[in-house]
Design a protein around this motif. Structure first.
Motif, PDB file in Angstrom:
ATOM      1  N   GLN A  73       0.855  -1.182   0.000  1.00  0.00           N
ATOM      2  CA  GLN A  73       0.000   0.000   0.000  1.00  0.00           C
ATOM      3  C   GLN A  73       0.890   1.230   0.000  1.00  0.00           C
ATOM      4  O   GLN A  73       1.725   1.392   0.905  1.00  0.00           O
ATOM      5  N   MET A  74       0.727   2.068  -0.999  1.00  0.00           N
ATOM      6  CA  MET A  74       1.552   3.263  -1.132  1.00  0.00           C
ATOM      7  C   MET A  74       0.647   4.491  -1.083  1.00  0.00           C
ATOM      8  O   MET A  74      -0.302   4.599  -1.865  1.00  0.00           O
ATOM      9  N   ASN A  75       0.951   5.385  -0.167  1.00  0.00           N
ATOM     10  CA  ASN A  75       0.179   6.609   0.004  1.00  0.00           C
ATOM     11  C   ASN A  75       1.072   7.826  -0.202  1.00  0.00           C
ATOM     12  O   ASN A  75       2.304   7.714  -0.197  1.00  0.00           O
ATOM     13  N   SER A  76       0.444   8.974  -0.363  1.00  0.00           N
ATOM     14  CA  SER A  76       1.170  10.237  -0.512  1.00  0.00           C
ATOM     15  C   SER A  76       2.284  10.109  -1.548  1.00  0.00           C
ATOM     16  O   SER A  76       3.424  10.511  -1.305  1.00  0.00           O
ATOM     17  N   LEU A  77       1.943   9.551  -2.685  1.00  0.00           N
ATOM     18  CA  LEU A  77       2.951   9.297  -3.711  1.00  0.00           C
ATOM     19  C   LEU A  77       3.516  10.592  -4.260  1.00  0.00           C
ATOM     20  O   LEU A  77       2.810  11.615  -4.382  1.00  0.00           O
ATOM     21  N   LYS A  78       4.799  10.551  -4.577  1.00  0.00           N
ATOM     22  CA  LYS A  78       5.526  11.705  -5.080  1.00  0.00           C
ATOM     23  C   LYS A  78       5.987  11.433  -6.515  1.00  0.00           C
ATOM     24  O   LYS A  78       6.076  10.271  -6.942  1.00  0.00           O
ATOM     25  N   LEU A  79       6.337  12.504  -7.200  1.00  0.00           N
ATOM     26  CA  LEU A  79       6.827  12.357  -8.578  1.00  0.00           C
ATOM     27  C   LEU A  79       8.001  11.388  -8.634  1.00  0.00           C
ATOM     28  O   LEU A  79       8.119  10.589  -9.569  1.00  0.00           O
ATOM     29  N   GLU A  80       8.858  11.475  -7.628  1.00  0.00           N
ATOM     30  CA  GLU A  80      10.071  10.646  -7.627  1.00  0.00           C
ATOM     31  C   GLU A  80       9.799   9.181  -7.301  1.00  0.00           C
ATOM     32  O   GLU A  80      10.722   8.371  -7.325  1.00  0.00           O
ATOM     33  N   ASP A  81       8.571   8.842  -7.012  1.00  0.00           N
ATOM     34  CA  ASP A  81       8.224   7.431  -6.808  1.00  0.00           C
ATOM     35  C   ASP A  81       7.943   6.719  -8.129  1.00  0.00           C
ATOM     36  O   ASP A  81       7.733   5.504  -8.139  1.00  0.00           O
ATOM     37  N   THR A  82       7.951   7.463  -9.203  1.00  0.00           N
ATOM     38  CA  THR A  82       7.740   6.861 -10.518  1.00  0.00           C
ATOM     39  C   THR A  82       8.840   5.861 -10.812  1.00  0.00           C
ATOM     40  O   THR A  82      10.024   6.184 -10.745  1.00  0.00           O
ATOM     41  N   ALA A  83       8.439   4.634 -11.120  1.00  0.00           N
ATOM     42  CA  ALA A  83       9.401   3.561 -11.369  1.00  0.00           C
ATOM     43  C   ALA A  83       8.645   2.296 -11.761  1.00  0.00           C
ATOM     44  O   ALA A  83       7.419   2.237 -11.647  1.00  0.00           O
ATOM     45  N   VAL A  84       9.404   1.321 -12.175  1.00  0.00           N
ATOM     46  CA  VAL A  84       8.857  -0.029 -12.315  1.00  0.00           C
ATOM     47  C   VAL A  84       9.028  -0.714 -10.969  1.00  0.00           C
ATOM     48  O   VAL A  84      10.139  -0.768 -10.436  1.00  0.00           O
ATOM     49  N   TYR A  85       7.957  -1.212 -10.432  1.00  0.00           N
ATOM     50  CA  TYR A  85       7.985  -1.899  -9.145  1.00  0.00           C
ATOM     51  C   TYR A  85       7.983  -3.403  -9.410  1.00  0.00           C
ATOM     52  O   TYR A  85       7.105  -3.920 -10.106  1.00  0.00           O
ATOM     53  N   ILE A  86       8.979  -4.046  -8.816  1.00  0.00           N
ATOM     54  CA  ILE A  86       9.248  -5.440  -9.140  1.00  0.00           C
ATOM     55  C   ILE A  86       9.102  -6.292  -7.892  1.00  0.00           C
ATOM     56  O   ILE A  86       9.729  -6.013  -6.862  1.00  0.00           O
ATOM     57  N   CYS A  87       8.305  -7.325  -8.001  1.00  0.00           N
ATOM     58  CA  CYS A  87       8.091  -8.229  -6.876  1.00  0.00           C
ATOM     59  C   CYS A  87       9.235  -9.231  -6.794  1.00  0.00           C
ATOM     60  O   CYS A  87       9.777  -9.652  -7.828  1.00  0.00           O
ATOM     61  N   MET A  88       9.600  -9.591  -5.576  1.00  0.00           N
ATOM     62  CA  MET A  88      10.635 -10.594  -5.421  1.00  0.00           C
ATOM     63  C   MET A  88      10.238 -11.605  -4.356  1.00  0.00           C
ATOM     64  O   MET A  88       9.472 -11.301  -3.432  1.00  0.00           O
ATOM     65  N   TYR A  89      10.787 -12.805  -4.526  1.00  0.00           N
ATOM     66  CA  TYR A  89      10.558 -13.917  -3.587  1.00  0.00           C
ATOM     67  C   TYR A  89      11.917 -14.552  -3.321  1.00  0.00           C
ATOM     68  O   TYR A  89      12.678 -14.837  -4.255  1.00  0.00           O
ATOM     69  N   VAL A  90      12.213 -14.758  -2.046  1.00  0.00           N
ATOM     70  CA  VAL A  90      13.482 -15.364  -1.672  1.00  0.00           C
ATOM     71  C   VAL A  90      13.226 -16.469  -0.662  1.00  0.00           C
ATOM     72  O   VAL A  90      12.502 -16.271   0.315  1.00  0.00           O
ATOM     73  N   ALA A  91      13.840 -17.619  -0.922  1.00  0.00           N
ATOM     74  CA  ALA A  91      13.753 -18.725   0.032  1.00  0.00           C
ATOM     75  C   ALA A  91      14.899 -19.692  -0.230  1.00  0.00           C
ATOM     76  O   ALA A  91      15.224 -19.977  -1.381  1.00  0.00           O
ATOM     77  N   ARG A  92      15.499 -20.148   0.835  1.00  0.00           N
ATOM     78  CA  ARG A  92      16.564 -21.159   0.757  1.00  0.00           C
ATOM     79  C   ARG A  92      17.653 -20.782  -0.246  1.00  0.00           C
ATOM     80  O   ARG A  92      18.151 -21.647  -0.971  1.00  0.00           O
ATOM     81  N   GLY A  93      17.993 -19.517  -0.262  1.00  0.00           N
ATOM     82  CA  GLY A  93      19.092 -19.088  -1.116  1.00  0.00           C
ATOM     83  C   GLY A  93      18.733 -18.838  -2.564  1.00  0.00           C
ATOM     84  O   GLY A  93      19.592 -18.449  -3.357  1.00  0.00           O
ATOM     85  N   TYR A  94      17.501 -19.055  -2.912  1.00  0.00           N
ATOM     86  CA  TYR A  94      17.043 -18.809  -4.278  1.00  0.00           C
ATOM     87  C   TYR A  94      16.172 -17.551  -4.310  1.00  0.00           C
ATOM     88  O   TYR A  94      15.379 -17.329  -3.409  1.00  0.00           O
ATOM     89  N   ASP A  95      16.339 -16.761  -5.349  1.00  0.00           N
ATOM     90  CA  ASP A  95      15.498 -15.592  -5.494  1.00  0.00           C
ATOM     91  C   ASP A  95      14.832 -15.595  -6.866  1.00  0.00           C
ATOM     92  O   ASP A  95      15.418 -16.039  -7.857  1.00  0.00           O
ATOM     93  N   TYR A  96      13.627 -15.112  -6.880  1.00  0.00           N
ATOM     94  CA  TYR A  96      12.825 -15.016  -8.093  1.00  0.00           C
ATOM     95  C   TYR A  96      12.259 -13.615  -8.201  1.00  0.00           C
ATOM     96  O   TYR A  96      11.998 -12.960  -7.191  1.00  0.00           O
ATOM     97  N   TRP A  97      12.067 -13.196  -9.444  1.00  0.00           N
ATOM     98  CA  TRP A  97      11.622 -11.823  -9.696  1.00  0.00           C
ATOM     99  C   TRP A  97      10.442 -11.824 -10.645  1.00  0.00           C
ATOM    100  O   TRP A  97      10.359 -12.629 -11.571  1.00  0.00           O
ATOM    101  N   GLY A  98       9.533 -10.883 -10.419  1.00  0.00           N
ATOM    102  CA  GLY A  98       8.421 -10.688 -11.319  1.00  0.00           C
ATOM    103  C   GLY A  98       8.832  -9.847 -12.510  1.00  0.00           C
ATOM    104  O   GLY A  98       9.975  -9.394 -12.613  1.00  0.00           O
TER     105      GLY A  98
END
Length: 115
Positions: free
Chosen positions: A81-106
């Motif tokens: 949940q993101m509130n009071s968003l600013k111009l500088e918050d513009t970006a690609v937001y990428i989900c990540m999952y990490v477990a047992r030394g492995y990482d995955y990205w959306g």
């Protein structure tokens, strides 16, 4: 393998709010960390927020007080949940999952803050 599906990005005016969702599927370990990074044009990828399955959270200083991360472990889904968003918050937001030394990205979801 773990697949991540993000949703909730879009165009919002300064001061507005957005809620991002990321659902994980596949070989999910019960103990894991899920969260969000973001990458703006010409900038390095940076952590926004992360939350372990235990409930421990980590927030970027630049967005503290304006964001809340939560998760539904039964659904393997993390929310931002993101509130009071600013111009500088513009970006690609990428989900990540990490477990047992492995990482995955959306694939990422675009958040554009503009008037």
């Amino acid at each position: 393998q773990v697949q991540l599906v993000e949703s909730g990005g879009g165009l919002v005016q300064p001061g507005g709010s957005l809620r991002l969702s990321c659902a994980a599927s596949g070989s999910i370990f019960s103990r894991n960390t899920m969260g969000w990074y973001r990458q703006a044009p010409g900038k390095q990828r940076e952590l926004v927020a992360a939350m372990a399955s235990s409930g421990t959270t980590n927030y970027a200083d630049s967005m503290k007080g304006r964001i809340t991360i939560s998760r539904d472990n039964a659904k393997n889904t993390v929310y931002l949940q993101m509130n009071s968003l600013k111009l500088e918050d513009t970006a690609v937001y990428i989900c990540m999952y990490v477990a047992r030394g492995y990482d995955y990205w959306g694939q990422g979801t675009q958040v554009t803050v503009s008037s």
